[in-house]
Design a protein around this motif. Structure first.
Motif, PDB file in Angstrom:
ATOM      1  N   ILE A 169      17.771  -4.763 -14.044  1.00  0.00           N
ATOM      2  CA  ILE A 169      16.908  -4.777 -12.869  1.00  0.00           C
ATOM      3  C   ILE A 169      15.472  -4.402 -13.249  1.00  0.00           C
ATOM      4  O   ILE A 169      15.236  -3.613 -14.182  1.00  0.00           O
ATOM      5  N   TYR A 170      14.498  -4.997 -12.560  1.00  0.00           N
ATOM      6  CA  TYR A 170      13.084  -4.691 -12.781  1.00  0.00           C
ATOM      7  C   TYR A 170      12.673  -3.533 -11.863  1.00  0.00           C
ATOM      8  O   TYR A 170      13.084  -3.473 -10.698  1.00  0.00           O
ATOM      9  N   ARG A 171      11.852  -2.633 -12.395  1.00  0.00           N
ATOM     10  CA  ARG A 171      11.399  -1.472 -11.639  1.00  0.00           C
ATOM     11  C   ARG A 171       9.879  -1.488 -11.498  1.00  0.00           C
ATOM     12  O   ARG A 171       9.177  -2.190 -12.230  1.00  0.00           O
ATOM     13  N   ILE A 172       9.400  -0.714 -10.535  1.00  0.00           N
ATOM     14  CA  ILE A 172       7.967  -0.683 -10.238  1.00  0.00           C
ATOM     15  C   ILE A 172       7.260   0.259 -11.221  1.00  0.00           C
ATOM     16  O   ILE A 172       7.614   1.439 -11.342  1.00  0.00           O
ATOM     17  N   LYS A 173       6.267  -0.278 -11.918  1.00  0.00           N
ATOM     18  CA  LYS A 173       5.491   0.532 -12.862  1.00  0.00           C
ATOM     19  C   LYS A 173       4.290   1.170 -12.183  1.00  0.00           C
ATOM     20  O   LYS A 173       3.957   2.342 -12.441  1.00  0.00           O
ATOM     21  N   SER A 174       3.629   0.402 -11.283  1.00  0.00           N
ATOM     22  CA  SER A 174       2.456   0.936 -10.591  1.00  0.00           C
ATOM     23  C   SER A 174       2.275   0.220  -9.262  1.00  0.00           C
ATOM     24  O   SER A 174       2.732  -0.915  -9.078  1.00  0.00           O
ATOM     25  N   VAL A 175       1.616   0.908  -8.313  1.00  0.00           N
ATOM     26  CA  VAL A 175       1.296   0.339  -6.997  1.00  0.00           C
ATOM     27  C   VAL A 175      -0.187   0.576  -6.753  1.00  0.00           C
ATOM     28  O   VAL A 175      -0.658   1.721  -6.780  1.00  0.00           O
ATOM     29  N   THR A 176      -0.945  -0.509  -6.545  1.00  0.00           N
ATOM     30  CA  THR A 176      -2.393  -0.408  -6.347  1.00  0.00           C
ATOM     31  C   THR A 176      -2.762  -1.033  -5.002  1.00  0.00           C
ATOM     32  O   THR A 176      -2.386  -2.170  -4.717  1.00  0.00           O
ATOM     33  N   PHE A 177      -3.464  -0.263  -4.156  1.00  0.00           N
ATOM     34  CA  PHE A 177      -3.992  -0.789  -2.898  1.00  0.00           C
ATOM     35  C   PHE A 177      -5.387  -1.340  -3.182  1.00  0.00           C
ATOM     36  O   PHE A 177      -6.373  -0.596  -3.210  1.00  0.00           O
ATOM     37  N   ASP A 178      -5.435  -2.628  -3.427  1.00  0.00           N
ATOM     38  CA  ASP A 178      -6.658  -3.291  -3.876  1.00  0.00           C
ATOM     39  C   ASP A 178      -7.430  -3.772  -2.647  1.00  0.00           C
ATOM     40  O   ASP A 178      -7.341  -4.939  -2.240  1.00  0.00           O
ATOM     41  N   VAL A 179      -8.171  -2.852  -1.990  1.00  0.00           N
ATOM     42  CA  VAL A 179      -8.908  -3.171  -0.771  1.00  0.00           C
ATOM     43  C   VAL A 179     -10.363  -2.741  -0.938  1.00  0.00           C
ATOM     44  O   VAL A 179     -10.701  -1.930  -1.814  1.00  0.00           O
ATOM     45  N   ASP A 180     -11.224  -3.283  -0.056  1.00  0.00           N
ATOM     46  CA  ASP A 180     -12.652  -2.963  -0.146  1.00  0.00           C
ATOM     47  C   ASP A 180     -12.950  -1.660   0.595  1.00  0.00           C
ATOM     48  O   ASP A 180     -12.046  -0.967   1.058  1.00  0.00           O
ATOM     49  N   SER A 181     -14.245  -1.359   0.732  1.00  0.00           N
ATOM     50  CA  SER A 181     -14.674  -0.093   1.341  1.00  0.00           C
ATOM     51  C   SER A 181     -14.970  -0.221   2.826  1.00  0.00           C
ATOM     52  O   SER A 181     -15.575   0.676   3.417  1.00  0.00           O
ATOM     53  N   SER A 182     -14.569  -1.328   3.448  1.00  0.00           N
ATOM     54  CA  SER A 182     -14.787  -1.504   4.881  1.00  0.00           C
ATOM     55  C   SER A 182     -13.902  -0.536   5.664  1.00  0.00           C
ATOM     56  O   SER A 182     -13.023   0.139   5.113  1.00  0.00           O
ATOM     57  N   ASP A 183     -14.125  -0.494   7.013  1.00  0.00           N
ATOM     58  CA  ASP A 183     -13.301   0.373   7.863  1.00  0.00           C
ATOM     59  C   ASP A 183     -11.832  -0.027   7.761  1.00  0.00           C
ATOM     60  O   ASP A 183     -10.945   0.837   7.738  1.00  0.00           O
ATOM     61  N   LEU A 184     -11.587  -1.332   7.687  1.00  0.00           N
ATOM     62  CA  LEU A 184     -10.203  -1.792   7.556  1.00  0.00           C
ATOM     63  C   LEU A 184      -9.616  -1.342   6.220  1.00  0.00           C
ATOM     64  O   LEU A 184      -8.480  -0.859   6.156  1.00  0.00           O
ATOM     65  N   GLY A 185     -10.405  -1.504   5.147  1.00  0.00           N
ATOM     66  CA  GLY A 185      -9.925  -1.094   3.841  1.00  0.00           C
ATOM     67  C   GLY A 185      -9.623   0.407   3.791  1.00  0.00           C
ATOM     68  O   GLY A 185      -8.622   0.836   3.209  1.00  0.00           O
ATOM     69  N   LYS A 186     -10.508   1.206   4.413  1.00  0.00           N
ATOM     70  CA  LYS A 186     -10.273   2.646   4.442  1.00  0.00           C
ATOM     71  C   LYS A 186      -9.014   2.983   5.232  1.00  0.00           C
ATOM     72  O   LYS A 186      -8.248   3.889   4.863  1.00  0.00           O
ATOM     73  N   ALA A 187      -8.785   2.258   6.331  1.00  0.00           N
ATOM     74  CA  ALA A 187      -7.593   2.510   7.141  1.00  0.00           C
ATOM     75  C   ALA A 187      -6.325   2.175   6.368  1.00  0.00           C
ATOM     76  O   ALA A 187      -5.324   2.886   6.451  1.00  0.00           O
TER      77      ALA A 187
END
Length: 784
Positions: A169-187
């Protein structure tokens, strides 16, 4: 033992004969259904009887292989014909029905409604199933899974076996929230702390889908009304190697602008008398209708008082939109119980031709019919007793234009003995009336709001009942209660009766019953005048609605008080001769507590182990020496210890007496109760279930009674426990569950010490033993 046998002859013989006849009929039907269906198969075809999945892996722990195999087997299509005890009665009915001459009539109904067409091997697409299984395994993280299949045929019955090789089985090595600095991204970034995607856990597509929905819910509670899970994408990168993946959570480039900004509530319009025949939703101008506490009411006929509806509104003008307030408002309006449909919509507010970040909210409420009438006719049977009952229920919804529910119920019924020796308790009839008024809010002299998530209720109830045991006595009963009901959350519920008053007076006691009371004083307790008054509180907590849990539970605890303060003020003490009356009845002074705990453990997809532990304690003092008859506990019956008839067990080791050949009084009650039950439940097919169960328990008196030796509770109570066991069938028709349980006693507490266990006396071949020991219970619903 003689006492039990005499009782069984009188009350169990007819039912045992009926049960034997039913068993013969059932056996004959099963034999008929077991006849071979293979002769009806087309030439060259085979009956598809099973699809199974075998896991070929040395990397998966043994405890996970079974659940994984079961989950994969559930995806296989088609499903074989339904079986009951290894037979296929629905397929047999389909076959014997032949070819109907029309699409109507019994033959067509039997073939196409009751029966099932044969599922053939030619209906199975092995390649399709292999792809489904392979895709599912990849979604679970087994990226290079392999699936092969093979068919086994035995006597024209085909089994398809799928062999799945998942690999590592494959496992998760890393999780990145790749979002900008807008209000939506901050939320979105602020929601990362509660992520379902955790480093080190296996890759799982279901978790990715759930994570998108979780983030969407977080955003909805921050005003992002137009955002939805499809605006998120989770990219998977397996370049890292070593059976690991990197996950990147991103917002799609094509996400519309309005989904990227939070919205606020502008005007709120409420239509309390909306009908489905209206064409479209007639939006009102902000200046139309009556404005009350910031809400616009469009209700020309004034069908509802405005304060009743605003109390249910959680969403308010000027506030940030949140899904939580939105859902709570809908739940509050539905919980009022006055509306058949509750619909709402949000509309963008335009300003100078441009869309703003504001929403107008519209609530369209379709009331239920103001009046309702329901008539119920019931038939009842238990052993040699049969009867009927009718209930007429009339309701007035919105009685005072504030969503109140006014209910009047008139009922009547009778029960008569149709077999065995007739006794003074052999038949009765009763009738009564009850009125109830329920308010969808708390009515109290102070501001009390125990919950805002659910609609609380204030309930007033009053009733009268007349019971006539024609050859024994009659009872007049009156009752009144006032209290509150509210839910703390989806699992916790409270029921507080601030005051409950009950008054019972006997009338027209026959000479025959009076003569028996003079001989047997305990019989007098059933007809003593009774007056109880005080608060009652019940607390319920359960998570049985959770279908994703292996272990679920139900708990109910209650406290019942009567005349505690009043008895203290009067200085009541019956043992010292100070006993007082209210309305010509000795008022009851007691504390009564009862707990009921149930545990359910899933043992696979089709089996459950259900257990229950009950305990009740009544402590009478001051003006009383024991609980009033209607408040006492009893044991036995279809929802208790099923090897004993209702109210025939106990108290303690007291031996039930038979007062003459024709006058057996079975009612045995107590002030203390202990009961333990456990039941294995399994499904045979979609509607037929079976169970094996063991019940134990008894009731006891608080104080010794010279007329009932052995009835008082003592440290020796364990040796006075009754035990019974049996088997049952349950038919689940969705709208009701019909239950039949066949039980036998294993331990009888009123037999001499050393002779209470009955294992060495069991003899199924003996008609006398079956007649005297087998007890059949027919009931609706599960016992617990």
């Amino acid at each position: 033992m003689n006492g039990m046998r005499t009782y069984s002859k009188k009350k169990g013989g007819v039912m045992s004969n009926r049960l034997v006849s039913l068993c013969y009929v059932a056996f004959a039907l099963l034999c008929l259904a077991s006849c071979s269906n293979l002769k009806y198969l087309p030439e060259g075809e085979h009956l598809y009887v099973k699809g199974e999945v075998e896991i070929n892996s040395d990397t998966i722990p043994e405890r996970y292989i079974g659940p994984l195999s079961e989950g994969l087997e559930a995806l296989l299509r088609p499903k074989p014909n339904t079986t009951i005890l290894g037979m296929r009665p629905q397929l047999y009915l389909y076959n014997i029905a032949g070819e109907p001459k029309s699409d109507r009539g019994f033959r067509n109904w039997l073939k196409n409604k009751v029966g099932q067409p044969p599922v053939l091997l030619s209906d199975v697409n092995r390649e399709y199933n292999e792809n489904v299984l392979r895709n599912r395994l990849e979604n679970l993280g087994f990226f290079h899974a392999q699936v092969a299949s093979d068919t086994t045929i035995d006597n024209r019955k085909a089994t398809v076996t799928y062999t799945a090789t998942p690999h590592i089985i494959y496992r998760i090595k890393s999780v990145t929230f790749d979002v900008d600095s807008s209000d939506l991204g901050k939320a979105i970034k602020s929601a990362a702390s509660g992520s379902l995607l955790q480093v080190g856990r296996p890759y799982n597509l279901d978790n990715i889908i759930a994570e998108r929905e979780r983030i969407d819910n977080e955003l909805k509670n921050k005003g992002y009304y137009y955002f939805n899970p499809d605006h998120l994408i989770v990219e998977v990168d397996s370049v890292a190697g070593d059976h690991q993946v990197d996950l990147y959570v991103m917002v799609k480039n094509e996400t519309p602008a309005r989904a990227k900004r939070p919205y606020y509530i502008n005007n709120i319009y409420i239509y309390p008398n909306y009908t489905l025949t209206q064409r479209g939703y007639q939006r009102a101008d902000p200046t139309d209708g009556n404005v009350y506490q910031g809400y616009h009411f469009i209700d020309p006929e004034h069908t509802f008082r405005r304060f009743a509806l605003t109390n249910a509104m959680i969403l308010r003008q000027g506030e940030l939109y949140t899904r939580e307030r939105h859902n709570r408002t809908i739940r509050q309006l539905v919980g009022m119980g006055s509306f058949r449909f509750v619909r709402n919509e949000f509309v963008d507010v335009d300003s100078a031709g441009k869309t703003t970040n504001k929403l107008d909210a519209y609530y369209y409420l379709t009331p239920m019919p103001k009046h309702g009438l329901r008539i119920e006719l019931l038939g009842k049977t238990a052993a040699v007793y049969n009867g009927s009952e009718i209930n007429v229920n009339w309701q007035h919804r919105n009685a005072f234009r504030s969503a109140e529910l006014l209910t009047f119920t008139v009922y009547g019924g009778f029960e008569t003995q149709t077999g065995g020796n007739v006794n003074l308790n052999s038949s009765f009839y009763r009738y009564g009336i009850e009125a109830s008024l329920s308010f969808p809010r708390m009515i109290a002299p102070f501001d009390w709001k125990p919950t805002r998530r659910f609609v609380p209720r204030t309930v007033f109830t009053a009733g009268y009942e007349f019971l006539n045991r024609r050859t024994a006595y009659s009872l007049n009963s009156m009752r009144f209660s006032f209290g509150y009901m509210w839910r703390e959350n989806t699992e916790k519920e409270h029921d507080l009766k601030v005051l409950e008053i009950a008054y019972v007076q006997p009338w027209n006691i026959t000479d025959a019953y009076q003569a028996l009371m003079d001989t047997v004083p305990p019989l007098r307790h059933a007809i003593e005048p009774q007056f109880t008054f005080g608060p009652i509180y019940n607390y319920t907590r359960t998570n049985t609605a959770r279908t994703d849990l292996k272990h679920t539970f139900y708990f109910k605890g209650g406290l019942d008080l009567s005349a505690n303060l009043y008895g203290l003020i009067r200085g009541a003490n019956v043992r010292e001769g100070r006993q007082y009356q209210i309305f010509n009845a000795n008022f009851s002074q007691y504390i009564k507590s009862e707990v009921d705990f149930r545990h359910y453990m899933k043992l696979g997809t089709n089996a459950t182990l259900a257990s229950r532990a009950m305990a009740g304690l009544g402590y009478s003092y001051g003006n009383s020496t024991q609980l009033p008859y209607v408040k006492q506990f009893f044991s036995g019956g279809p929802n208790g210890i099923r090897a004993f008839r209702a109210r025939t067990l106990g108290p303690g080791s007291y031996t039930p007496e038979f007062y003459g050949e024709n006058n057996f009084f079975a009612d045995q009650t107590g002030d203390i109760k202990i009961e333990l039950n456990t039941e294995y439940r399994a499904r045979l097919n979609s509607i037929v279930h079976w169970a094996a169960f063991v019940d134990a328990g008894n009731v006891w008196l608080q104080n010794s009674d010279p007329e009932k030796p052995g009835a008082a509770f003592s440290s020796n109570f364990v040796n006075e426990m009754a035990v019974g066991a049996g088997l049952g069938l349950r038919f689940d028709f969705t709208f009701l569950i019909l239950r039949g349980d066949l039980a036998m006693p294993l331990r009888i507490p009123y037999r001499p010490k050393g002779e209470r266990w009955l294992f060495d006396e069991i003899n199924f071949r003996s008609p006398d033993w079956r007649r005297n020991n087998l007890v059949f219970n027919l009931a609706i619903g599960y016992p617990f």
